[in-house]
Motif scaffolding. Structure first.
Motif, PDB file in Angstrom:
ATOM      1  N   UNK A  24       0.832  -1.213   0.000  1.00 52.47           N
ATOM      2  CA  UNK A  24       0.000   0.000   0.000  1.00 52.47           C
ATOM      3  C   UNK A  24       0.863   1.259   0.000  1.00 52.47           C
ATOM      4  N   UNK A  25       1.922   1.250   0.799  1.00 49.12           N
ATOM      5  CA  UNK A  25       2.800   2.420   0.858  1.00 49.12           C
ATOM      6  C   UNK A  25       3.540   2.612  -0.460  1.00 49.12           C
ATOM      7  N   UNK A  26       3.961   1.521  -1.064  1.00 45.88           N
ATOM      8  CA  UNK A  26       4.685   1.616  -2.336  1.00 45.88           C
ATOM      9  C   UNK A  26       3.788   2.069  -3.483  1.00 45.88           C
ATOM     10  N   UNK A  27       2.476   1.861  -3.346  1.00 41.37           N
ATOM     11  CA  UNK A  27       1.578   2.289  -4.423  1.00 41.37           C
ATOM     12  C   UNK A  27       1.528   3.807  -4.530  1.00 41.37           C
ATOM     13  N   UNK A  28       1.786   4.470  -3.405  1.00 43.17           N
ATOM     14  CA  UNK A  28       1.780   5.929  -3.407  1.00 43.17           C
ATOM     15  C   UNK A  28       0.398   6.543  -3.493  1.00 43.17           C
ATOM     16  N   UNK A  29      -0.632   5.738  -3.316  1.00 42.26           N
ATOM     17  CA  UNK A  29      -2.006   6.232  -3.444  1.00 42.26           C
ATOM     18  C   UNK A  29      -2.615   6.683  -2.121  1.00 42.26           C
ATOM     19  N   UNK A  30      -1.926   6.486  -1.002  1.00 40.24           N
ATOM     20  CA  UNK A  30      -2.493   6.825   0.303  1.00 40.24           C
ATOM     21  C   UNK A  30      -2.280   8.305   0.611  1.00 40.24           C
ATOM     22  N   UNK A  31      -3.301   8.933   1.215  1.00 42.56           N
ATOM     23  CA  UNK A  31      -3.091  10.283   1.728  1.00 42.56           C
ATOM     24  C   UNK A  31      -2.016  10.258   2.815  1.00 42.56           C
ATOM     25  N   UNK A  32      -1.371  11.373   3.054  1.00 43.95           N
ATOM     26  CA  UNK A  32      -0.249  11.435   3.990  1.00 43.95           C
ATOM     27  C   UNK A  32      -0.611  10.907   5.379  1.00 43.95           C
TER      28      UNK A  32
END
Length: 78
Positions: A24-32
């Motif tokens: 999930x973190x590597x996808x870069x799609x999460x809000x900060x």
């Protein structure tokens, strides 16, 4: 649903959840804010997993001692 505390999880469950968090973190799609919460959870899971591995290694080291006359010792969990 609340996340299970890492110390109450099996090694395998902790590693599986950690792998999901990394993806999930590597996808870069999460809000900060969400990314920071996932990162914090991942650190807790990684520490729990490392402690579990260290305890297992210590137990293996004790069991593998070649001296059959050596007294049994309690292994110390960090």
């Amino acid at each position: 649903m609340a996340s299970k505390k890492p110390e109450n999880m099996s090694f395998e469950a902790a590693v599986t959840e950690l792998e999901q968090i990394v993806a999930q973190l590597e996808s870069g799609d999460l809000p900060l804010d969400d990314a920071l919460k996932k990162f914090e959870r991942g650190i807790a899971l990684a520490r729990h997993s490392q402690q579990t591995l260290s305890s297992a290694q210590q137990k293996i080291d004790i069991l593998m001692q070649a001296d059959d006359t050596a007294p049994l010792e309690e292994y110390q969990r960090d």
